[in-house]
Design a protein around this motif. Structure first.
Motif, PDB file in Angstrom:
ATOM      1  N   TYR A 129       0.856  -1.188   0.000  1.00  0.00           N
ATOM      2  CA  TYR A 129       0.000   0.000   0.000  1.00  0.00           C
ATOM      3  C   TYR A 129       0.890   1.234   0.000  1.00  0.00           C
ATOM      4  CZ  TYR A 129       1.088   0.491   4.991  1.00  0.00           C
ATOM      5  OH  TYR A 129       1.744   0.641   6.187  1.00  0.00           O
ATOM      6  N   GLY A 130       0.378   2.336  -0.513  1.00  0.00           N
ATOM      7  CA  GLY A 130       1.132   3.577  -0.536  1.00  0.00           C
ATOM      8  C   GLY A 130       1.269   4.165   0.847  1.00  0.00           C
ATOM      9  N   SER A 131       2.518   4.450   1.274  1.00  0.00           N
ATOM     10  CA  SER A 131       2.769   5.002   2.609  1.00  0.00           C
ATOM     11  C   SER A 131       3.171   6.468   2.561  1.00  0.00           C
ATOM     12  CB  SER A 131       3.868   4.190   3.311  1.00  0.00           C
ATOM     13  OG  SER A 131       5.074   4.234   2.573  1.00  0.00           O
ATOM     14  N   GLY A 132       3.105   7.086   1.370  1.00  0.00           N
ATOM     15  CA  GLY A 132       3.452   8.491   1.237  1.00  0.00           C
ATOM     16  C   GLY A 132       4.871   8.690   0.760  1.00  0.00           C
ATOM     17  N   HIS A 133       5.149   9.868   0.190  1.00  0.00           N
ATOM     18  CA  HIS A 133       6.481  10.241  -0.282  1.00  0.00           C
ATOM     19  C   HIS A 133       7.010   9.255  -1.319  1.00  0.00           C
ATOM     20  CE1 HIS A 133       6.533  13.243   2.890  1.00  0.00           C
ATOM     21  NE2 HIS A 133       6.259  12.294   3.774  1.00  0.00           N
ATOM     22  N   GLY A 134       6.123   8.714  -2.154  1.00  0.00           N
ATOM     23  CA  GLY A 134       6.548   7.821  -3.218  1.00  0.00           C
ATOM     24  C   GLY A 134       6.995   6.455  -2.770  1.00  0.00           C
ATOM     25  N   GLN A 135       6.614   6.036  -1.560  1.00  0.00           N
ATOM     26  CA  GLN A 135       7.017   4.739  -1.044  1.00  0.00           C
ATOM     27  C   GLN A 135       5.804   3.882  -0.734  1.00  0.00           C
ATOM     28  OE1 GLN A 135       9.818   4.959   2.144  1.00  0.00           O
ATOM     29  NE2 GLN A 135      11.384   5.936   0.898  1.00  0.00           N
ATOM     30  N   VAL A 136       6.050   2.573  -0.649  1.00  0.00           N
ATOM     31  CA  VAL A 136       4.994   1.627  -0.300  1.00  0.00           C
ATOM     32  C   VAL A 136       5.490   0.703   0.801  1.00  0.00           C
ATOM     33  CG1 VAL A 136       3.928   1.662  -2.587  1.00  0.00           C
ATOM     34  CG2 VAL A 136       5.714  -0.014  -2.101  1.00  0.00           C
ATOM     35  N   ARG A 137       4.560   0.089   1.496  1.00  0.00           N
ATOM     36  CA  ARG A 137       4.882  -0.898   2.514  1.00  0.00           C
ATOM     37  C   ARG A 137       4.046  -2.149   2.279  1.00  0.00           C
ATOM     38  NH1 ARG A 137       7.702   1.122   7.046  1.00  0.00           N
ATOM     39  NH2 ARG A 137       7.896   3.383   7.050  1.00  0.00           N
ATOM     40  N   GLU A 138       4.608  -3.268   2.701  1.00  0.00           N
ATOM     41  CA  GLU A 138       3.937  -4.542   2.483  1.00  0.00           C
ATOM     42  C   GLU A 138       2.803  -4.735   3.495  1.00  0.00           C
ATOM     43  OE1 GLU A 138       6.704  -7.723   1.886  1.00  0.00           O
ATOM     44  OE2 GLU A 138       5.193  -9.240   2.379  1.00  0.00           O
ATOM     45  N   THR A 139       1.727  -5.390   3.037  1.00  0.00           N
ATOM     46  CA  THR A 139       0.600  -5.716   3.895  1.00  0.00           C
ATOM     47  C   THR A 139      -0.021  -7.022   3.406  1.00  0.00           C
ATOM     48  OG1 THR A 139      -1.434  -4.840   4.895  1.00  0.00           O
ATOM     49  CG2 THR A 139      -1.122  -4.449   2.540  1.00  0.00           C
ATOM     50  N   ALA A 140      -0.789  -7.665   4.232  1.00  0.00           N
ATOM     51  CA  ALA A 140      -1.380  -8.955   3.869  1.00  0.00           C
ATOM     52  C   ALA A 140      -2.376  -8.792   2.723  1.00  0.00           C
ATOM     53  CB  ALA A 140      -2.069  -9.576   5.077  1.00  0.00           C
ATOM     54  N   CYS A 141      -2.301  -9.691   1.749  1.00  0.00           N
ATOM     55  CA  CYS A 141      -3.194  -9.611   0.591  1.00  0.00           C
ATOM     56  C   CYS A 141      -4.642  -9.915   0.957  1.00  0.00           C
ATOM     57  CB  CYS A 141      -2.731 -10.575  -0.499  1.00  0.00           C
ATOM     58  SG  CYS A 141      -1.221 -10.072  -1.352  1.00  0.00           S
ATOM     59  N   ASP A 142      -4.872 -10.661   2.041  1.00  0.00           N
ATOM     60  CA  ASP A 142      -6.248 -11.019   2.408  1.00  0.00           C
ATOM     61  C   ASP A 142      -6.954  -9.929   3.198  1.00  0.00           C
ATOM     62  OD1 ASP A 142      -5.068 -11.165   4.905  1.00  0.00           O
ATOM     63  OD2 ASP A 142      -5.410 -13.311   5.182  1.00  0.00           O
ATOM     64  N   GLY A 143      -6.292  -8.784   3.391  1.00  0.00           N
ATOM     65  CA  GLY A 143      -6.912  -7.672   4.096  1.00  0.00           C
ATOM     66  C   GLY A 143      -6.858  -7.767   5.601  1.00  0.00           C
ATOM     67  N   LYS A 198      -3.189  -4.130   9.085  1.00  0.00           N
ATOM     68  CA  LYS A 198      -3.719  -2.845   9.543  1.00  0.00           C
ATOM     69  C   LYS A 198      -4.121  -1.957   8.374  1.00  0.00           C
ATOM     70  CE  LYS A 198      -1.250  -2.626  13.957  1.00  0.00           C
ATOM     71  NZ  LYS A 198      -0.313  -1.849  14.807  1.00  0.00           N
ATOM     72  N   ARG A 199      -3.505  -2.165   7.217  1.00  0.00           N
ATOM     73  CA  ARG A 199      -3.831  -1.379   6.034  1.00  0.00           C
ATOM     74  C   ARG A 199      -4.286  -2.301   4.912  1.00  0.00           C
ATOM     75  NH1 ARG A 199      -1.571   3.790   5.873  1.00  0.00           N
ATOM     76  NH2 ARG A 199      -2.732   3.946   3.901  1.00  0.00           N
ATOM     77  N   ALA A 200      -5.252  -1.860   4.139  1.00  0.00           N
ATOM     78  CA  ALA A 200      -5.757  -2.650   3.020  1.00  0.00           C
ATOM     79  C   ALA A 200      -4.739  -2.658   1.881  1.00  0.00           C
ATOM     80  CB  ALA A 200      -7.080  -2.071   2.525  1.00  0.00           C
ATOM     81  N   PRO A 201      -4.616  -3.768   1.175  1.00  0.00           N
ATOM     82  CA  PRO A 201      -3.686  -3.814   0.045  1.00  0.00           C
ATOM     83  C   PRO A 201      -4.189  -2.972  -1.120  1.00  0.00           C
ATOM     84  CG  PRO A 201      -4.986  -5.825   0.139  1.00  0.00           C
ATOM     85  CD  PRO A 201      -5.306  -5.047   1.385  1.00  0.00           C
ATOM     86  N   GLN A 202      -3.273  -2.300  -1.784  1.00  0.00           N
ATOM     87  CA  GLN A 202      -3.613  -1.480  -2.948  1.00  0.00           C
ATOM     88  C   GLN A 202      -3.010  -2.022  -4.239  1.00  0.00           C
ATOM     89  OE1 GLN A 202      -2.061   2.274  -1.494  1.00  0.00           O
ATOM     90  NE2 GLN A 202      -4.115   2.982  -0.961  1.00  0.00           N
ATOM     91  N   TYR A 203      -1.872  -2.716  -4.127  1.00  0.00           N
ATOM     92  CA  TYR A 203      -1.197  -3.272  -5.294  1.00  0.00           C
ATOM     93  C   TYR A 203      -0.733  -4.695  -4.979  1.00  0.00           C
ATOM     94  CZ  TYR A 203      -0.709   1.721  -6.403  1.00  0.00           C
ATOM     95  OH  TYR A 203      -0.947   3.051  -6.633  1.00  0.00           O
ATOM     96  N   CYS A 240       6.661  -6.106 -10.919  1.00  0.00           N
ATOM     97  CA  CYS A 240       5.553  -5.476 -11.645  1.00  0.00           C
ATOM     98  C   CYS A 240       4.286  -5.646 -10.806  1.00  0.00           C
ATOM     99  CB  CYS A 240       5.360  -6.138 -13.008  1.00  0.00           C
ATOM    100  SG  CYS A 240       6.882  -6.445 -13.923  1.00  0.00           S
ATOM    101  N   ALA A 241       3.695  -4.549 -10.376  1.00  0.00           N
ATOM    102  CA  ALA A 241       2.532  -4.615  -9.488  1.00  0.00           C
ATOM    103  C   ALA A 241       1.299  -4.060 -10.166  1.00  0.00           C
ATOM    104  CB  ALA A 241       2.802  -3.848  -8.195  1.00  0.00           C
ATOM    105  N   ARG A 242       0.183  -4.726 -10.014  1.00  0.00           N
ATOM    106  CA  ARG A 242      -1.085  -4.265 -10.561  1.00  0.00           C
ATOM    107  C   ARG A 242      -1.915  -3.642  -9.447  1.00  0.00           C
ATOM    108  NH1 ARG A 242      -5.555  -7.650  -9.656  1.00  0.00           N
ATOM    109  NH2 ARG A 242      -5.032  -9.601  -8.545  1.00  0.00           N
ATOM    110  N   ARG A 243      -2.749  -2.710  -9.813  1.00  0.00           N
ATOM    111  CA  ARG A 243      -3.595  -2.022  -8.847  1.00  0.00           C
ATOM    112  C   ARG A 243      -4.775  -2.918  -8.457  1.00  0.00           C
ATOM    113  NH1 ARG A 243      -4.060   3.202  -7.357  1.00  0.00           N
ATOM    114  NH2 ARG A 243      -2.697   3.885  -9.075  1.00  0.00           N
ATOM    115  N   LEU A 244      -5.058  -2.974  -7.166  1.00  0.00           N
ATOM    116  CA  LEU A 244      -6.185  -3.772  -6.670  1.00  0.00           C
ATOM    117  C   LEU A 244      -7.420  -2.932  -6.433  1.00  0.00           C
ATOM    118  CD1 LEU A 244      -4.340  -6.050  -4.062  1.00  0.00           C
ATOM    119  CD2 LEU A 244      -5.074  -6.660  -6.371  1.00  0.00           C
ATOM    120  N   ARG A 245      -7.238  -1.676  -6.062  1.00  0.00           N
ATOM    121  CA  ARG A 245      -8.369  -0.812  -5.725  1.00  0.00           C
ATOM    122  C   ARG A 245      -8.203   0.532  -6.425  1.00  0.00           C
ATOM    123  NH1 ARG A 245     -10.888  -3.064  -1.290  1.00  0.00           N
ATOM    124  NH2 ARG A 245      -9.657  -4.622  -0.179  1.00  0.00           N
TER     125      ARG A 245
END
Length: 202
Positions: A145-159, A162-167, A197-202
């Motif tokens: 998911y996007g964490s700001g300042h052009g960076q992302v952090r990993e999160t569980a794909c099943d939701g 703490k944060r919903a997956p975006q890619y 290569c990441a695809r958008r989920l939401r």
């Protein structure tokens, strides 16, 4: 009982240490690294402290090597290297977390050199699995998911994080030009195929 204790250890490690981000522009570092550093005396059962195939248990002041059949055993060493993580080989893709080992005197004679052990939990959940939401490496099947300042952090794909997956990282390639047309985000993975290569989920 062991499964509950292991889950609690993972949460404590994840909270105590910040996850590294992955840049969506030019470069970045793998997300979701959980780490622990040896503190105080350590003990081992083999010729080498935390050699491949041996197991560790966690305590309030550090970690110790224990027989893998012990009820205290929480994780198994899947790879072990001397030196620092920055200068050494990467851990296997599905490593759950990394133990950083300080150079120190072992129990009895001898010393333990600086190094790191790539650990895999004896029981699920496994944050290093694809989509698991953690681990020291970002791999195909992981979500971010996007964490700001052009960076992302990993999160569980099943939701369940703490944060919903975006890619979702759907492929690992040698260059951006080899990513599918549906790619919405590039994530640096390292290794022989460093571009995720990441695809958008939401």
């Amino acid at each position: 009982m062991r499964g509950r204790r292991w889950a609690g250890v993972l949460v404590a490690l994840a909270v105590a240490l910040p996850a590294a981000g992955c840049r969506s522009s030019s470069s970045g570092t793998p997300a979701g690294s959980a780490r622990s550093t040896a503190s105080g005396p350590v003990s081992g059962y083999g010729a080498r402290f935390l050699a491949v195939g041996e197991c560790s248990s966690f305590g309030t002041a550090g970690f110790t090597e224990v027989p893998c059949t012990s009820e205290r055993a929480a994780a198994r060493v899947v790879a072990r290297y001397d030196g620092s993580v920055a200068d050494g080989p990467p851990c296997p893709a599905t490593t759950d977390f990394v133990l950083h080992i300080s150079a120190q005197r072992a129990s009895g004679d001898g010393t333990i050199p600086q190094g790191y052990a790539c650990m895999r939990g004896l029981e699920p959940p496994h944050p290093g699995d694809p989509g698991g939401g953690g681990g020291p490496r970002t791999i195909v099947g992981d979500c971010v998911y996007g964490s700001g300042h052009g960076q992302v952090r990993e999160t569980a794909c099943d939701g369940s994080g703490k944060r919903a997956p975006q890619y979702e990282v759907v492929a690992a390639v040698t260059a951006r030009a080899r990513c599918p047309e549906s790619t919405a985000l590039y994530v640096q993975l390292g290794g022989e195929r460093p571009v995720g290569c990441a695809r958008r989920l939401r």
